[in-house]
Motif scaffolding. Structure first.
Motif, PDB file in Angstrom:
ATOM      1  N   GLU A 138      -3.902 -23.304  35.366  1.00  0.00           N
ATOM      2  CA  GLU A 138      -5.794 -22.416  35.090  1.00  0.00           C
ATOM      3  C   GLU A 138      -6.330 -21.937  36.222  1.00  0.00           C
ATOM      4  O   GLU A 138      -6.388 -22.605  37.274  1.00  0.00           O
ATOM      5  CB  GLU A 138      -6.620 -23.218  34.474  1.00  0.00           C
ATOM      6  N   TRP A 153       2.701 -20.068  33.105  1.00  0.00           N
ATOM      7  CA  TRP A 153       2.599 -20.650  32.126  1.00  0.00           C
ATOM      8  C   TRP A 153       4.773 -21.322  32.370  1.00  0.00           C
ATOM      9  O   TRP A 153       5.351 -20.532  32.741  1.00  0.00           O
ATOM     10  CB  TRP A 153       2.901 -21.154  30.173  1.00  0.00           C
ATOM     11  N   VAL A 213       0.353 -24.921  31.401  1.00  0.00           N
ATOM     12  CA  VAL A 213      -0.004 -24.257  31.735  1.00  0.00           C
ATOM     13  C   VAL A 213      -0.503 -23.842  33.443  1.00  0.00           C
ATOM     14  O   VAL A 213      -0.777 -24.863  33.669  1.00  0.00           O
ATOM     15  CB  VAL A 213      -1.210 -23.309  30.933  1.00  0.00           C
ATOM     16  N   ASP A 254      -3.542 -22.326  23.391  1.00  0.00           N
ATOM     17  CA  ASP A 254      -3.342 -21.854  24.487  1.00  0.00           C
ATOM     18  C   ASP A 254      -2.530 -20.395  24.115  1.00  0.00           C
ATOM     19  O   ASP A 254      -2.289 -20.053  24.662  1.00  0.00           O
ATOM     20  CB  ASP A 254      -2.267 -22.035  25.810  1.00  0.00           C
ATOM     21  N   ILE A 268      -6.496 -18.686  31.336  1.00  0.00           N
ATOM     22  CA  ILE A 268      -5.063 -19.118  32.271  1.00  0.00           C
ATOM     23  C   ILE A 268      -3.506 -18.303  32.299  1.00  0.00           C
ATOM     24  O   ILE A 268      -4.115 -17.057  32.325  1.00  0.00           O
ATOM     25  CB  ILE A 268      -3.995 -19.941  30.758  1.00  0.00           C
ATOM     26  N   ILE A 276      -0.955 -17.379  26.105  1.00  0.00           N
ATOM     27  CA  ILE A 276       0.133 -17.609  26.293  1.00  0.00           C
ATOM     28  C   ILE A 276       1.978 -16.056  25.901  1.00  0.00           C
ATOM     29  O   ILE A 276       2.234 -15.966  26.242  1.00  0.00           O
ATOM     30  CB  ILE A 276       1.342 -18.713  25.689  1.00  0.00           C
ATOM     31  N   ALA A 286       6.145 -28.455  27.751  1.00  0.00           N
ATOM     32  CA  ALA A 286       5.325 -27.540  28.672  1.00  0.00           C
ATOM     33  C   ALA A 286       4.252 -27.011  29.121  1.00  0.00           C
ATOM     34  O   ALA A 286       3.636 -27.721  29.373  1.00  0.00           O
ATOM     35  CB  ALA A 286       5.409 -25.757  27.742  1.00  0.00           C
ATOM     36  N   ILE A 296       4.938 -22.985  19.714  1.00  0.00           N
ATOM     37  CA  ILE A 296       4.443 -24.107  21.247  1.00  0.00           C
ATOM     38  C   ILE A 296       4.452 -25.651  20.367  1.00  0.00           C
ATOM     39  O   ILE A 296       4.753 -26.701  21.335  1.00  0.00           O
ATOM     40  CB  ILE A 296       3.048 -23.857  21.735  1.00  0.00           C
ATOM     41  N   GLU A 340      -0.710 -29.667  30.591  1.00  0.00           N
ATOM     42  CA  GLU A 340       0.667 -29.278  29.885  1.00  0.00           C
ATOM     43  C   GLU A 340       0.056 -28.992  28.951  1.00  0.00           C
ATOM     44  O   GLU A 340      -1.970 -28.150  29.184  1.00  0.00           O
ATOM     45  CB  GLU A 340       0.359 -30.551  29.384  1.00  0.00           C
ATOM     46  N   MET A 341       0.547 -27.499  28.424  1.00  0.00           N
ATOM     47  CA  MET A 341       0.388 -26.930  27.272  1.00  0.00           C
ATOM     48  C   MET A 341      -0.654 -26.984  26.135  1.00  0.00           C
ATOM     49  O   MET A 341       0.206 -28.049  25.684  1.00  0.00           O
ATOM     50  CB  MET A 341       1.251 -25.956  27.204  1.00  0.00           C
TER      51      MET A 341
END
Length: 143
Positions: free
Chosen positions: A51, A59, A49, A12, A56, A16, A47, A36, A7-8
């Motif tokens: 990695e 997204w 991401v 981040d 990152i 982003i 949202a 965000i 999860e974002m």
């Protein structure tokens, strides 16, 4: 190759923001952070991401779309993969994560809008099984 999908988080925002700029969305980091936080506070938005090597590299954002004229469904409202990491399956992993989220929300469809100029993205979506429904114009008015 170990790609982590999670999860974002608010932390981040800088990454982003940099990824979003690759597609021509030049918001400030502060505005990205605000957006965000709004997404994270909404039960109808999500949202995630991607990695890779603790960086990152992609997204995705999605929303539970409820409209009068069509069945409720999920819509992708952002997908960006770092230009140096495309073709590694990251976009598919992110879409799979949203597919799972969308099913949990009771959806049987995921929709998206894509700029007509992004022909490589069109090929990517078709490769994943998305079908093109129509072309349209987007309008905006300042209020």
């Amino acid at each position: 190759m170990k790609i982590i999908i999670r999860e974002m988080m608010a932390k981040d925002a800088k990454a982003i923001n940099a990824l979003s700029k690759q597609l021509g969305y030049p918001l400030s980091i502060e505005q990205t952070l605000q957006n965000i936080n709004s997404v994270l506070q909404s039960k109808d938005h999500t949202a995630f991401v991607a990695e890779y090597e603790n960086k990152i590299v992609g997204w995705i954002g999605a929303v539970q779309a409820i409209m009068i004229e069509v069945m409720p469904h999920c819509e992708l409202n952002g997908l960006v993969i770092d230009e140096h990491h495309r073709g590694m399956g990251i976009g598919k992993l992110l879409i799979d994560k949203v597919r799972h989220w969308a099913k949990e929300k009771g959806n049987d469809k995921i929709g998206l809008h894509c700029n007509v100029k992004r022909t490589e993205a069109h090929l990517f979506y078709r490769h994943l099984g998305f079908t093109e429904l129509k072309e349209q114009k987007n309008f905006v008015i300042n209020i």
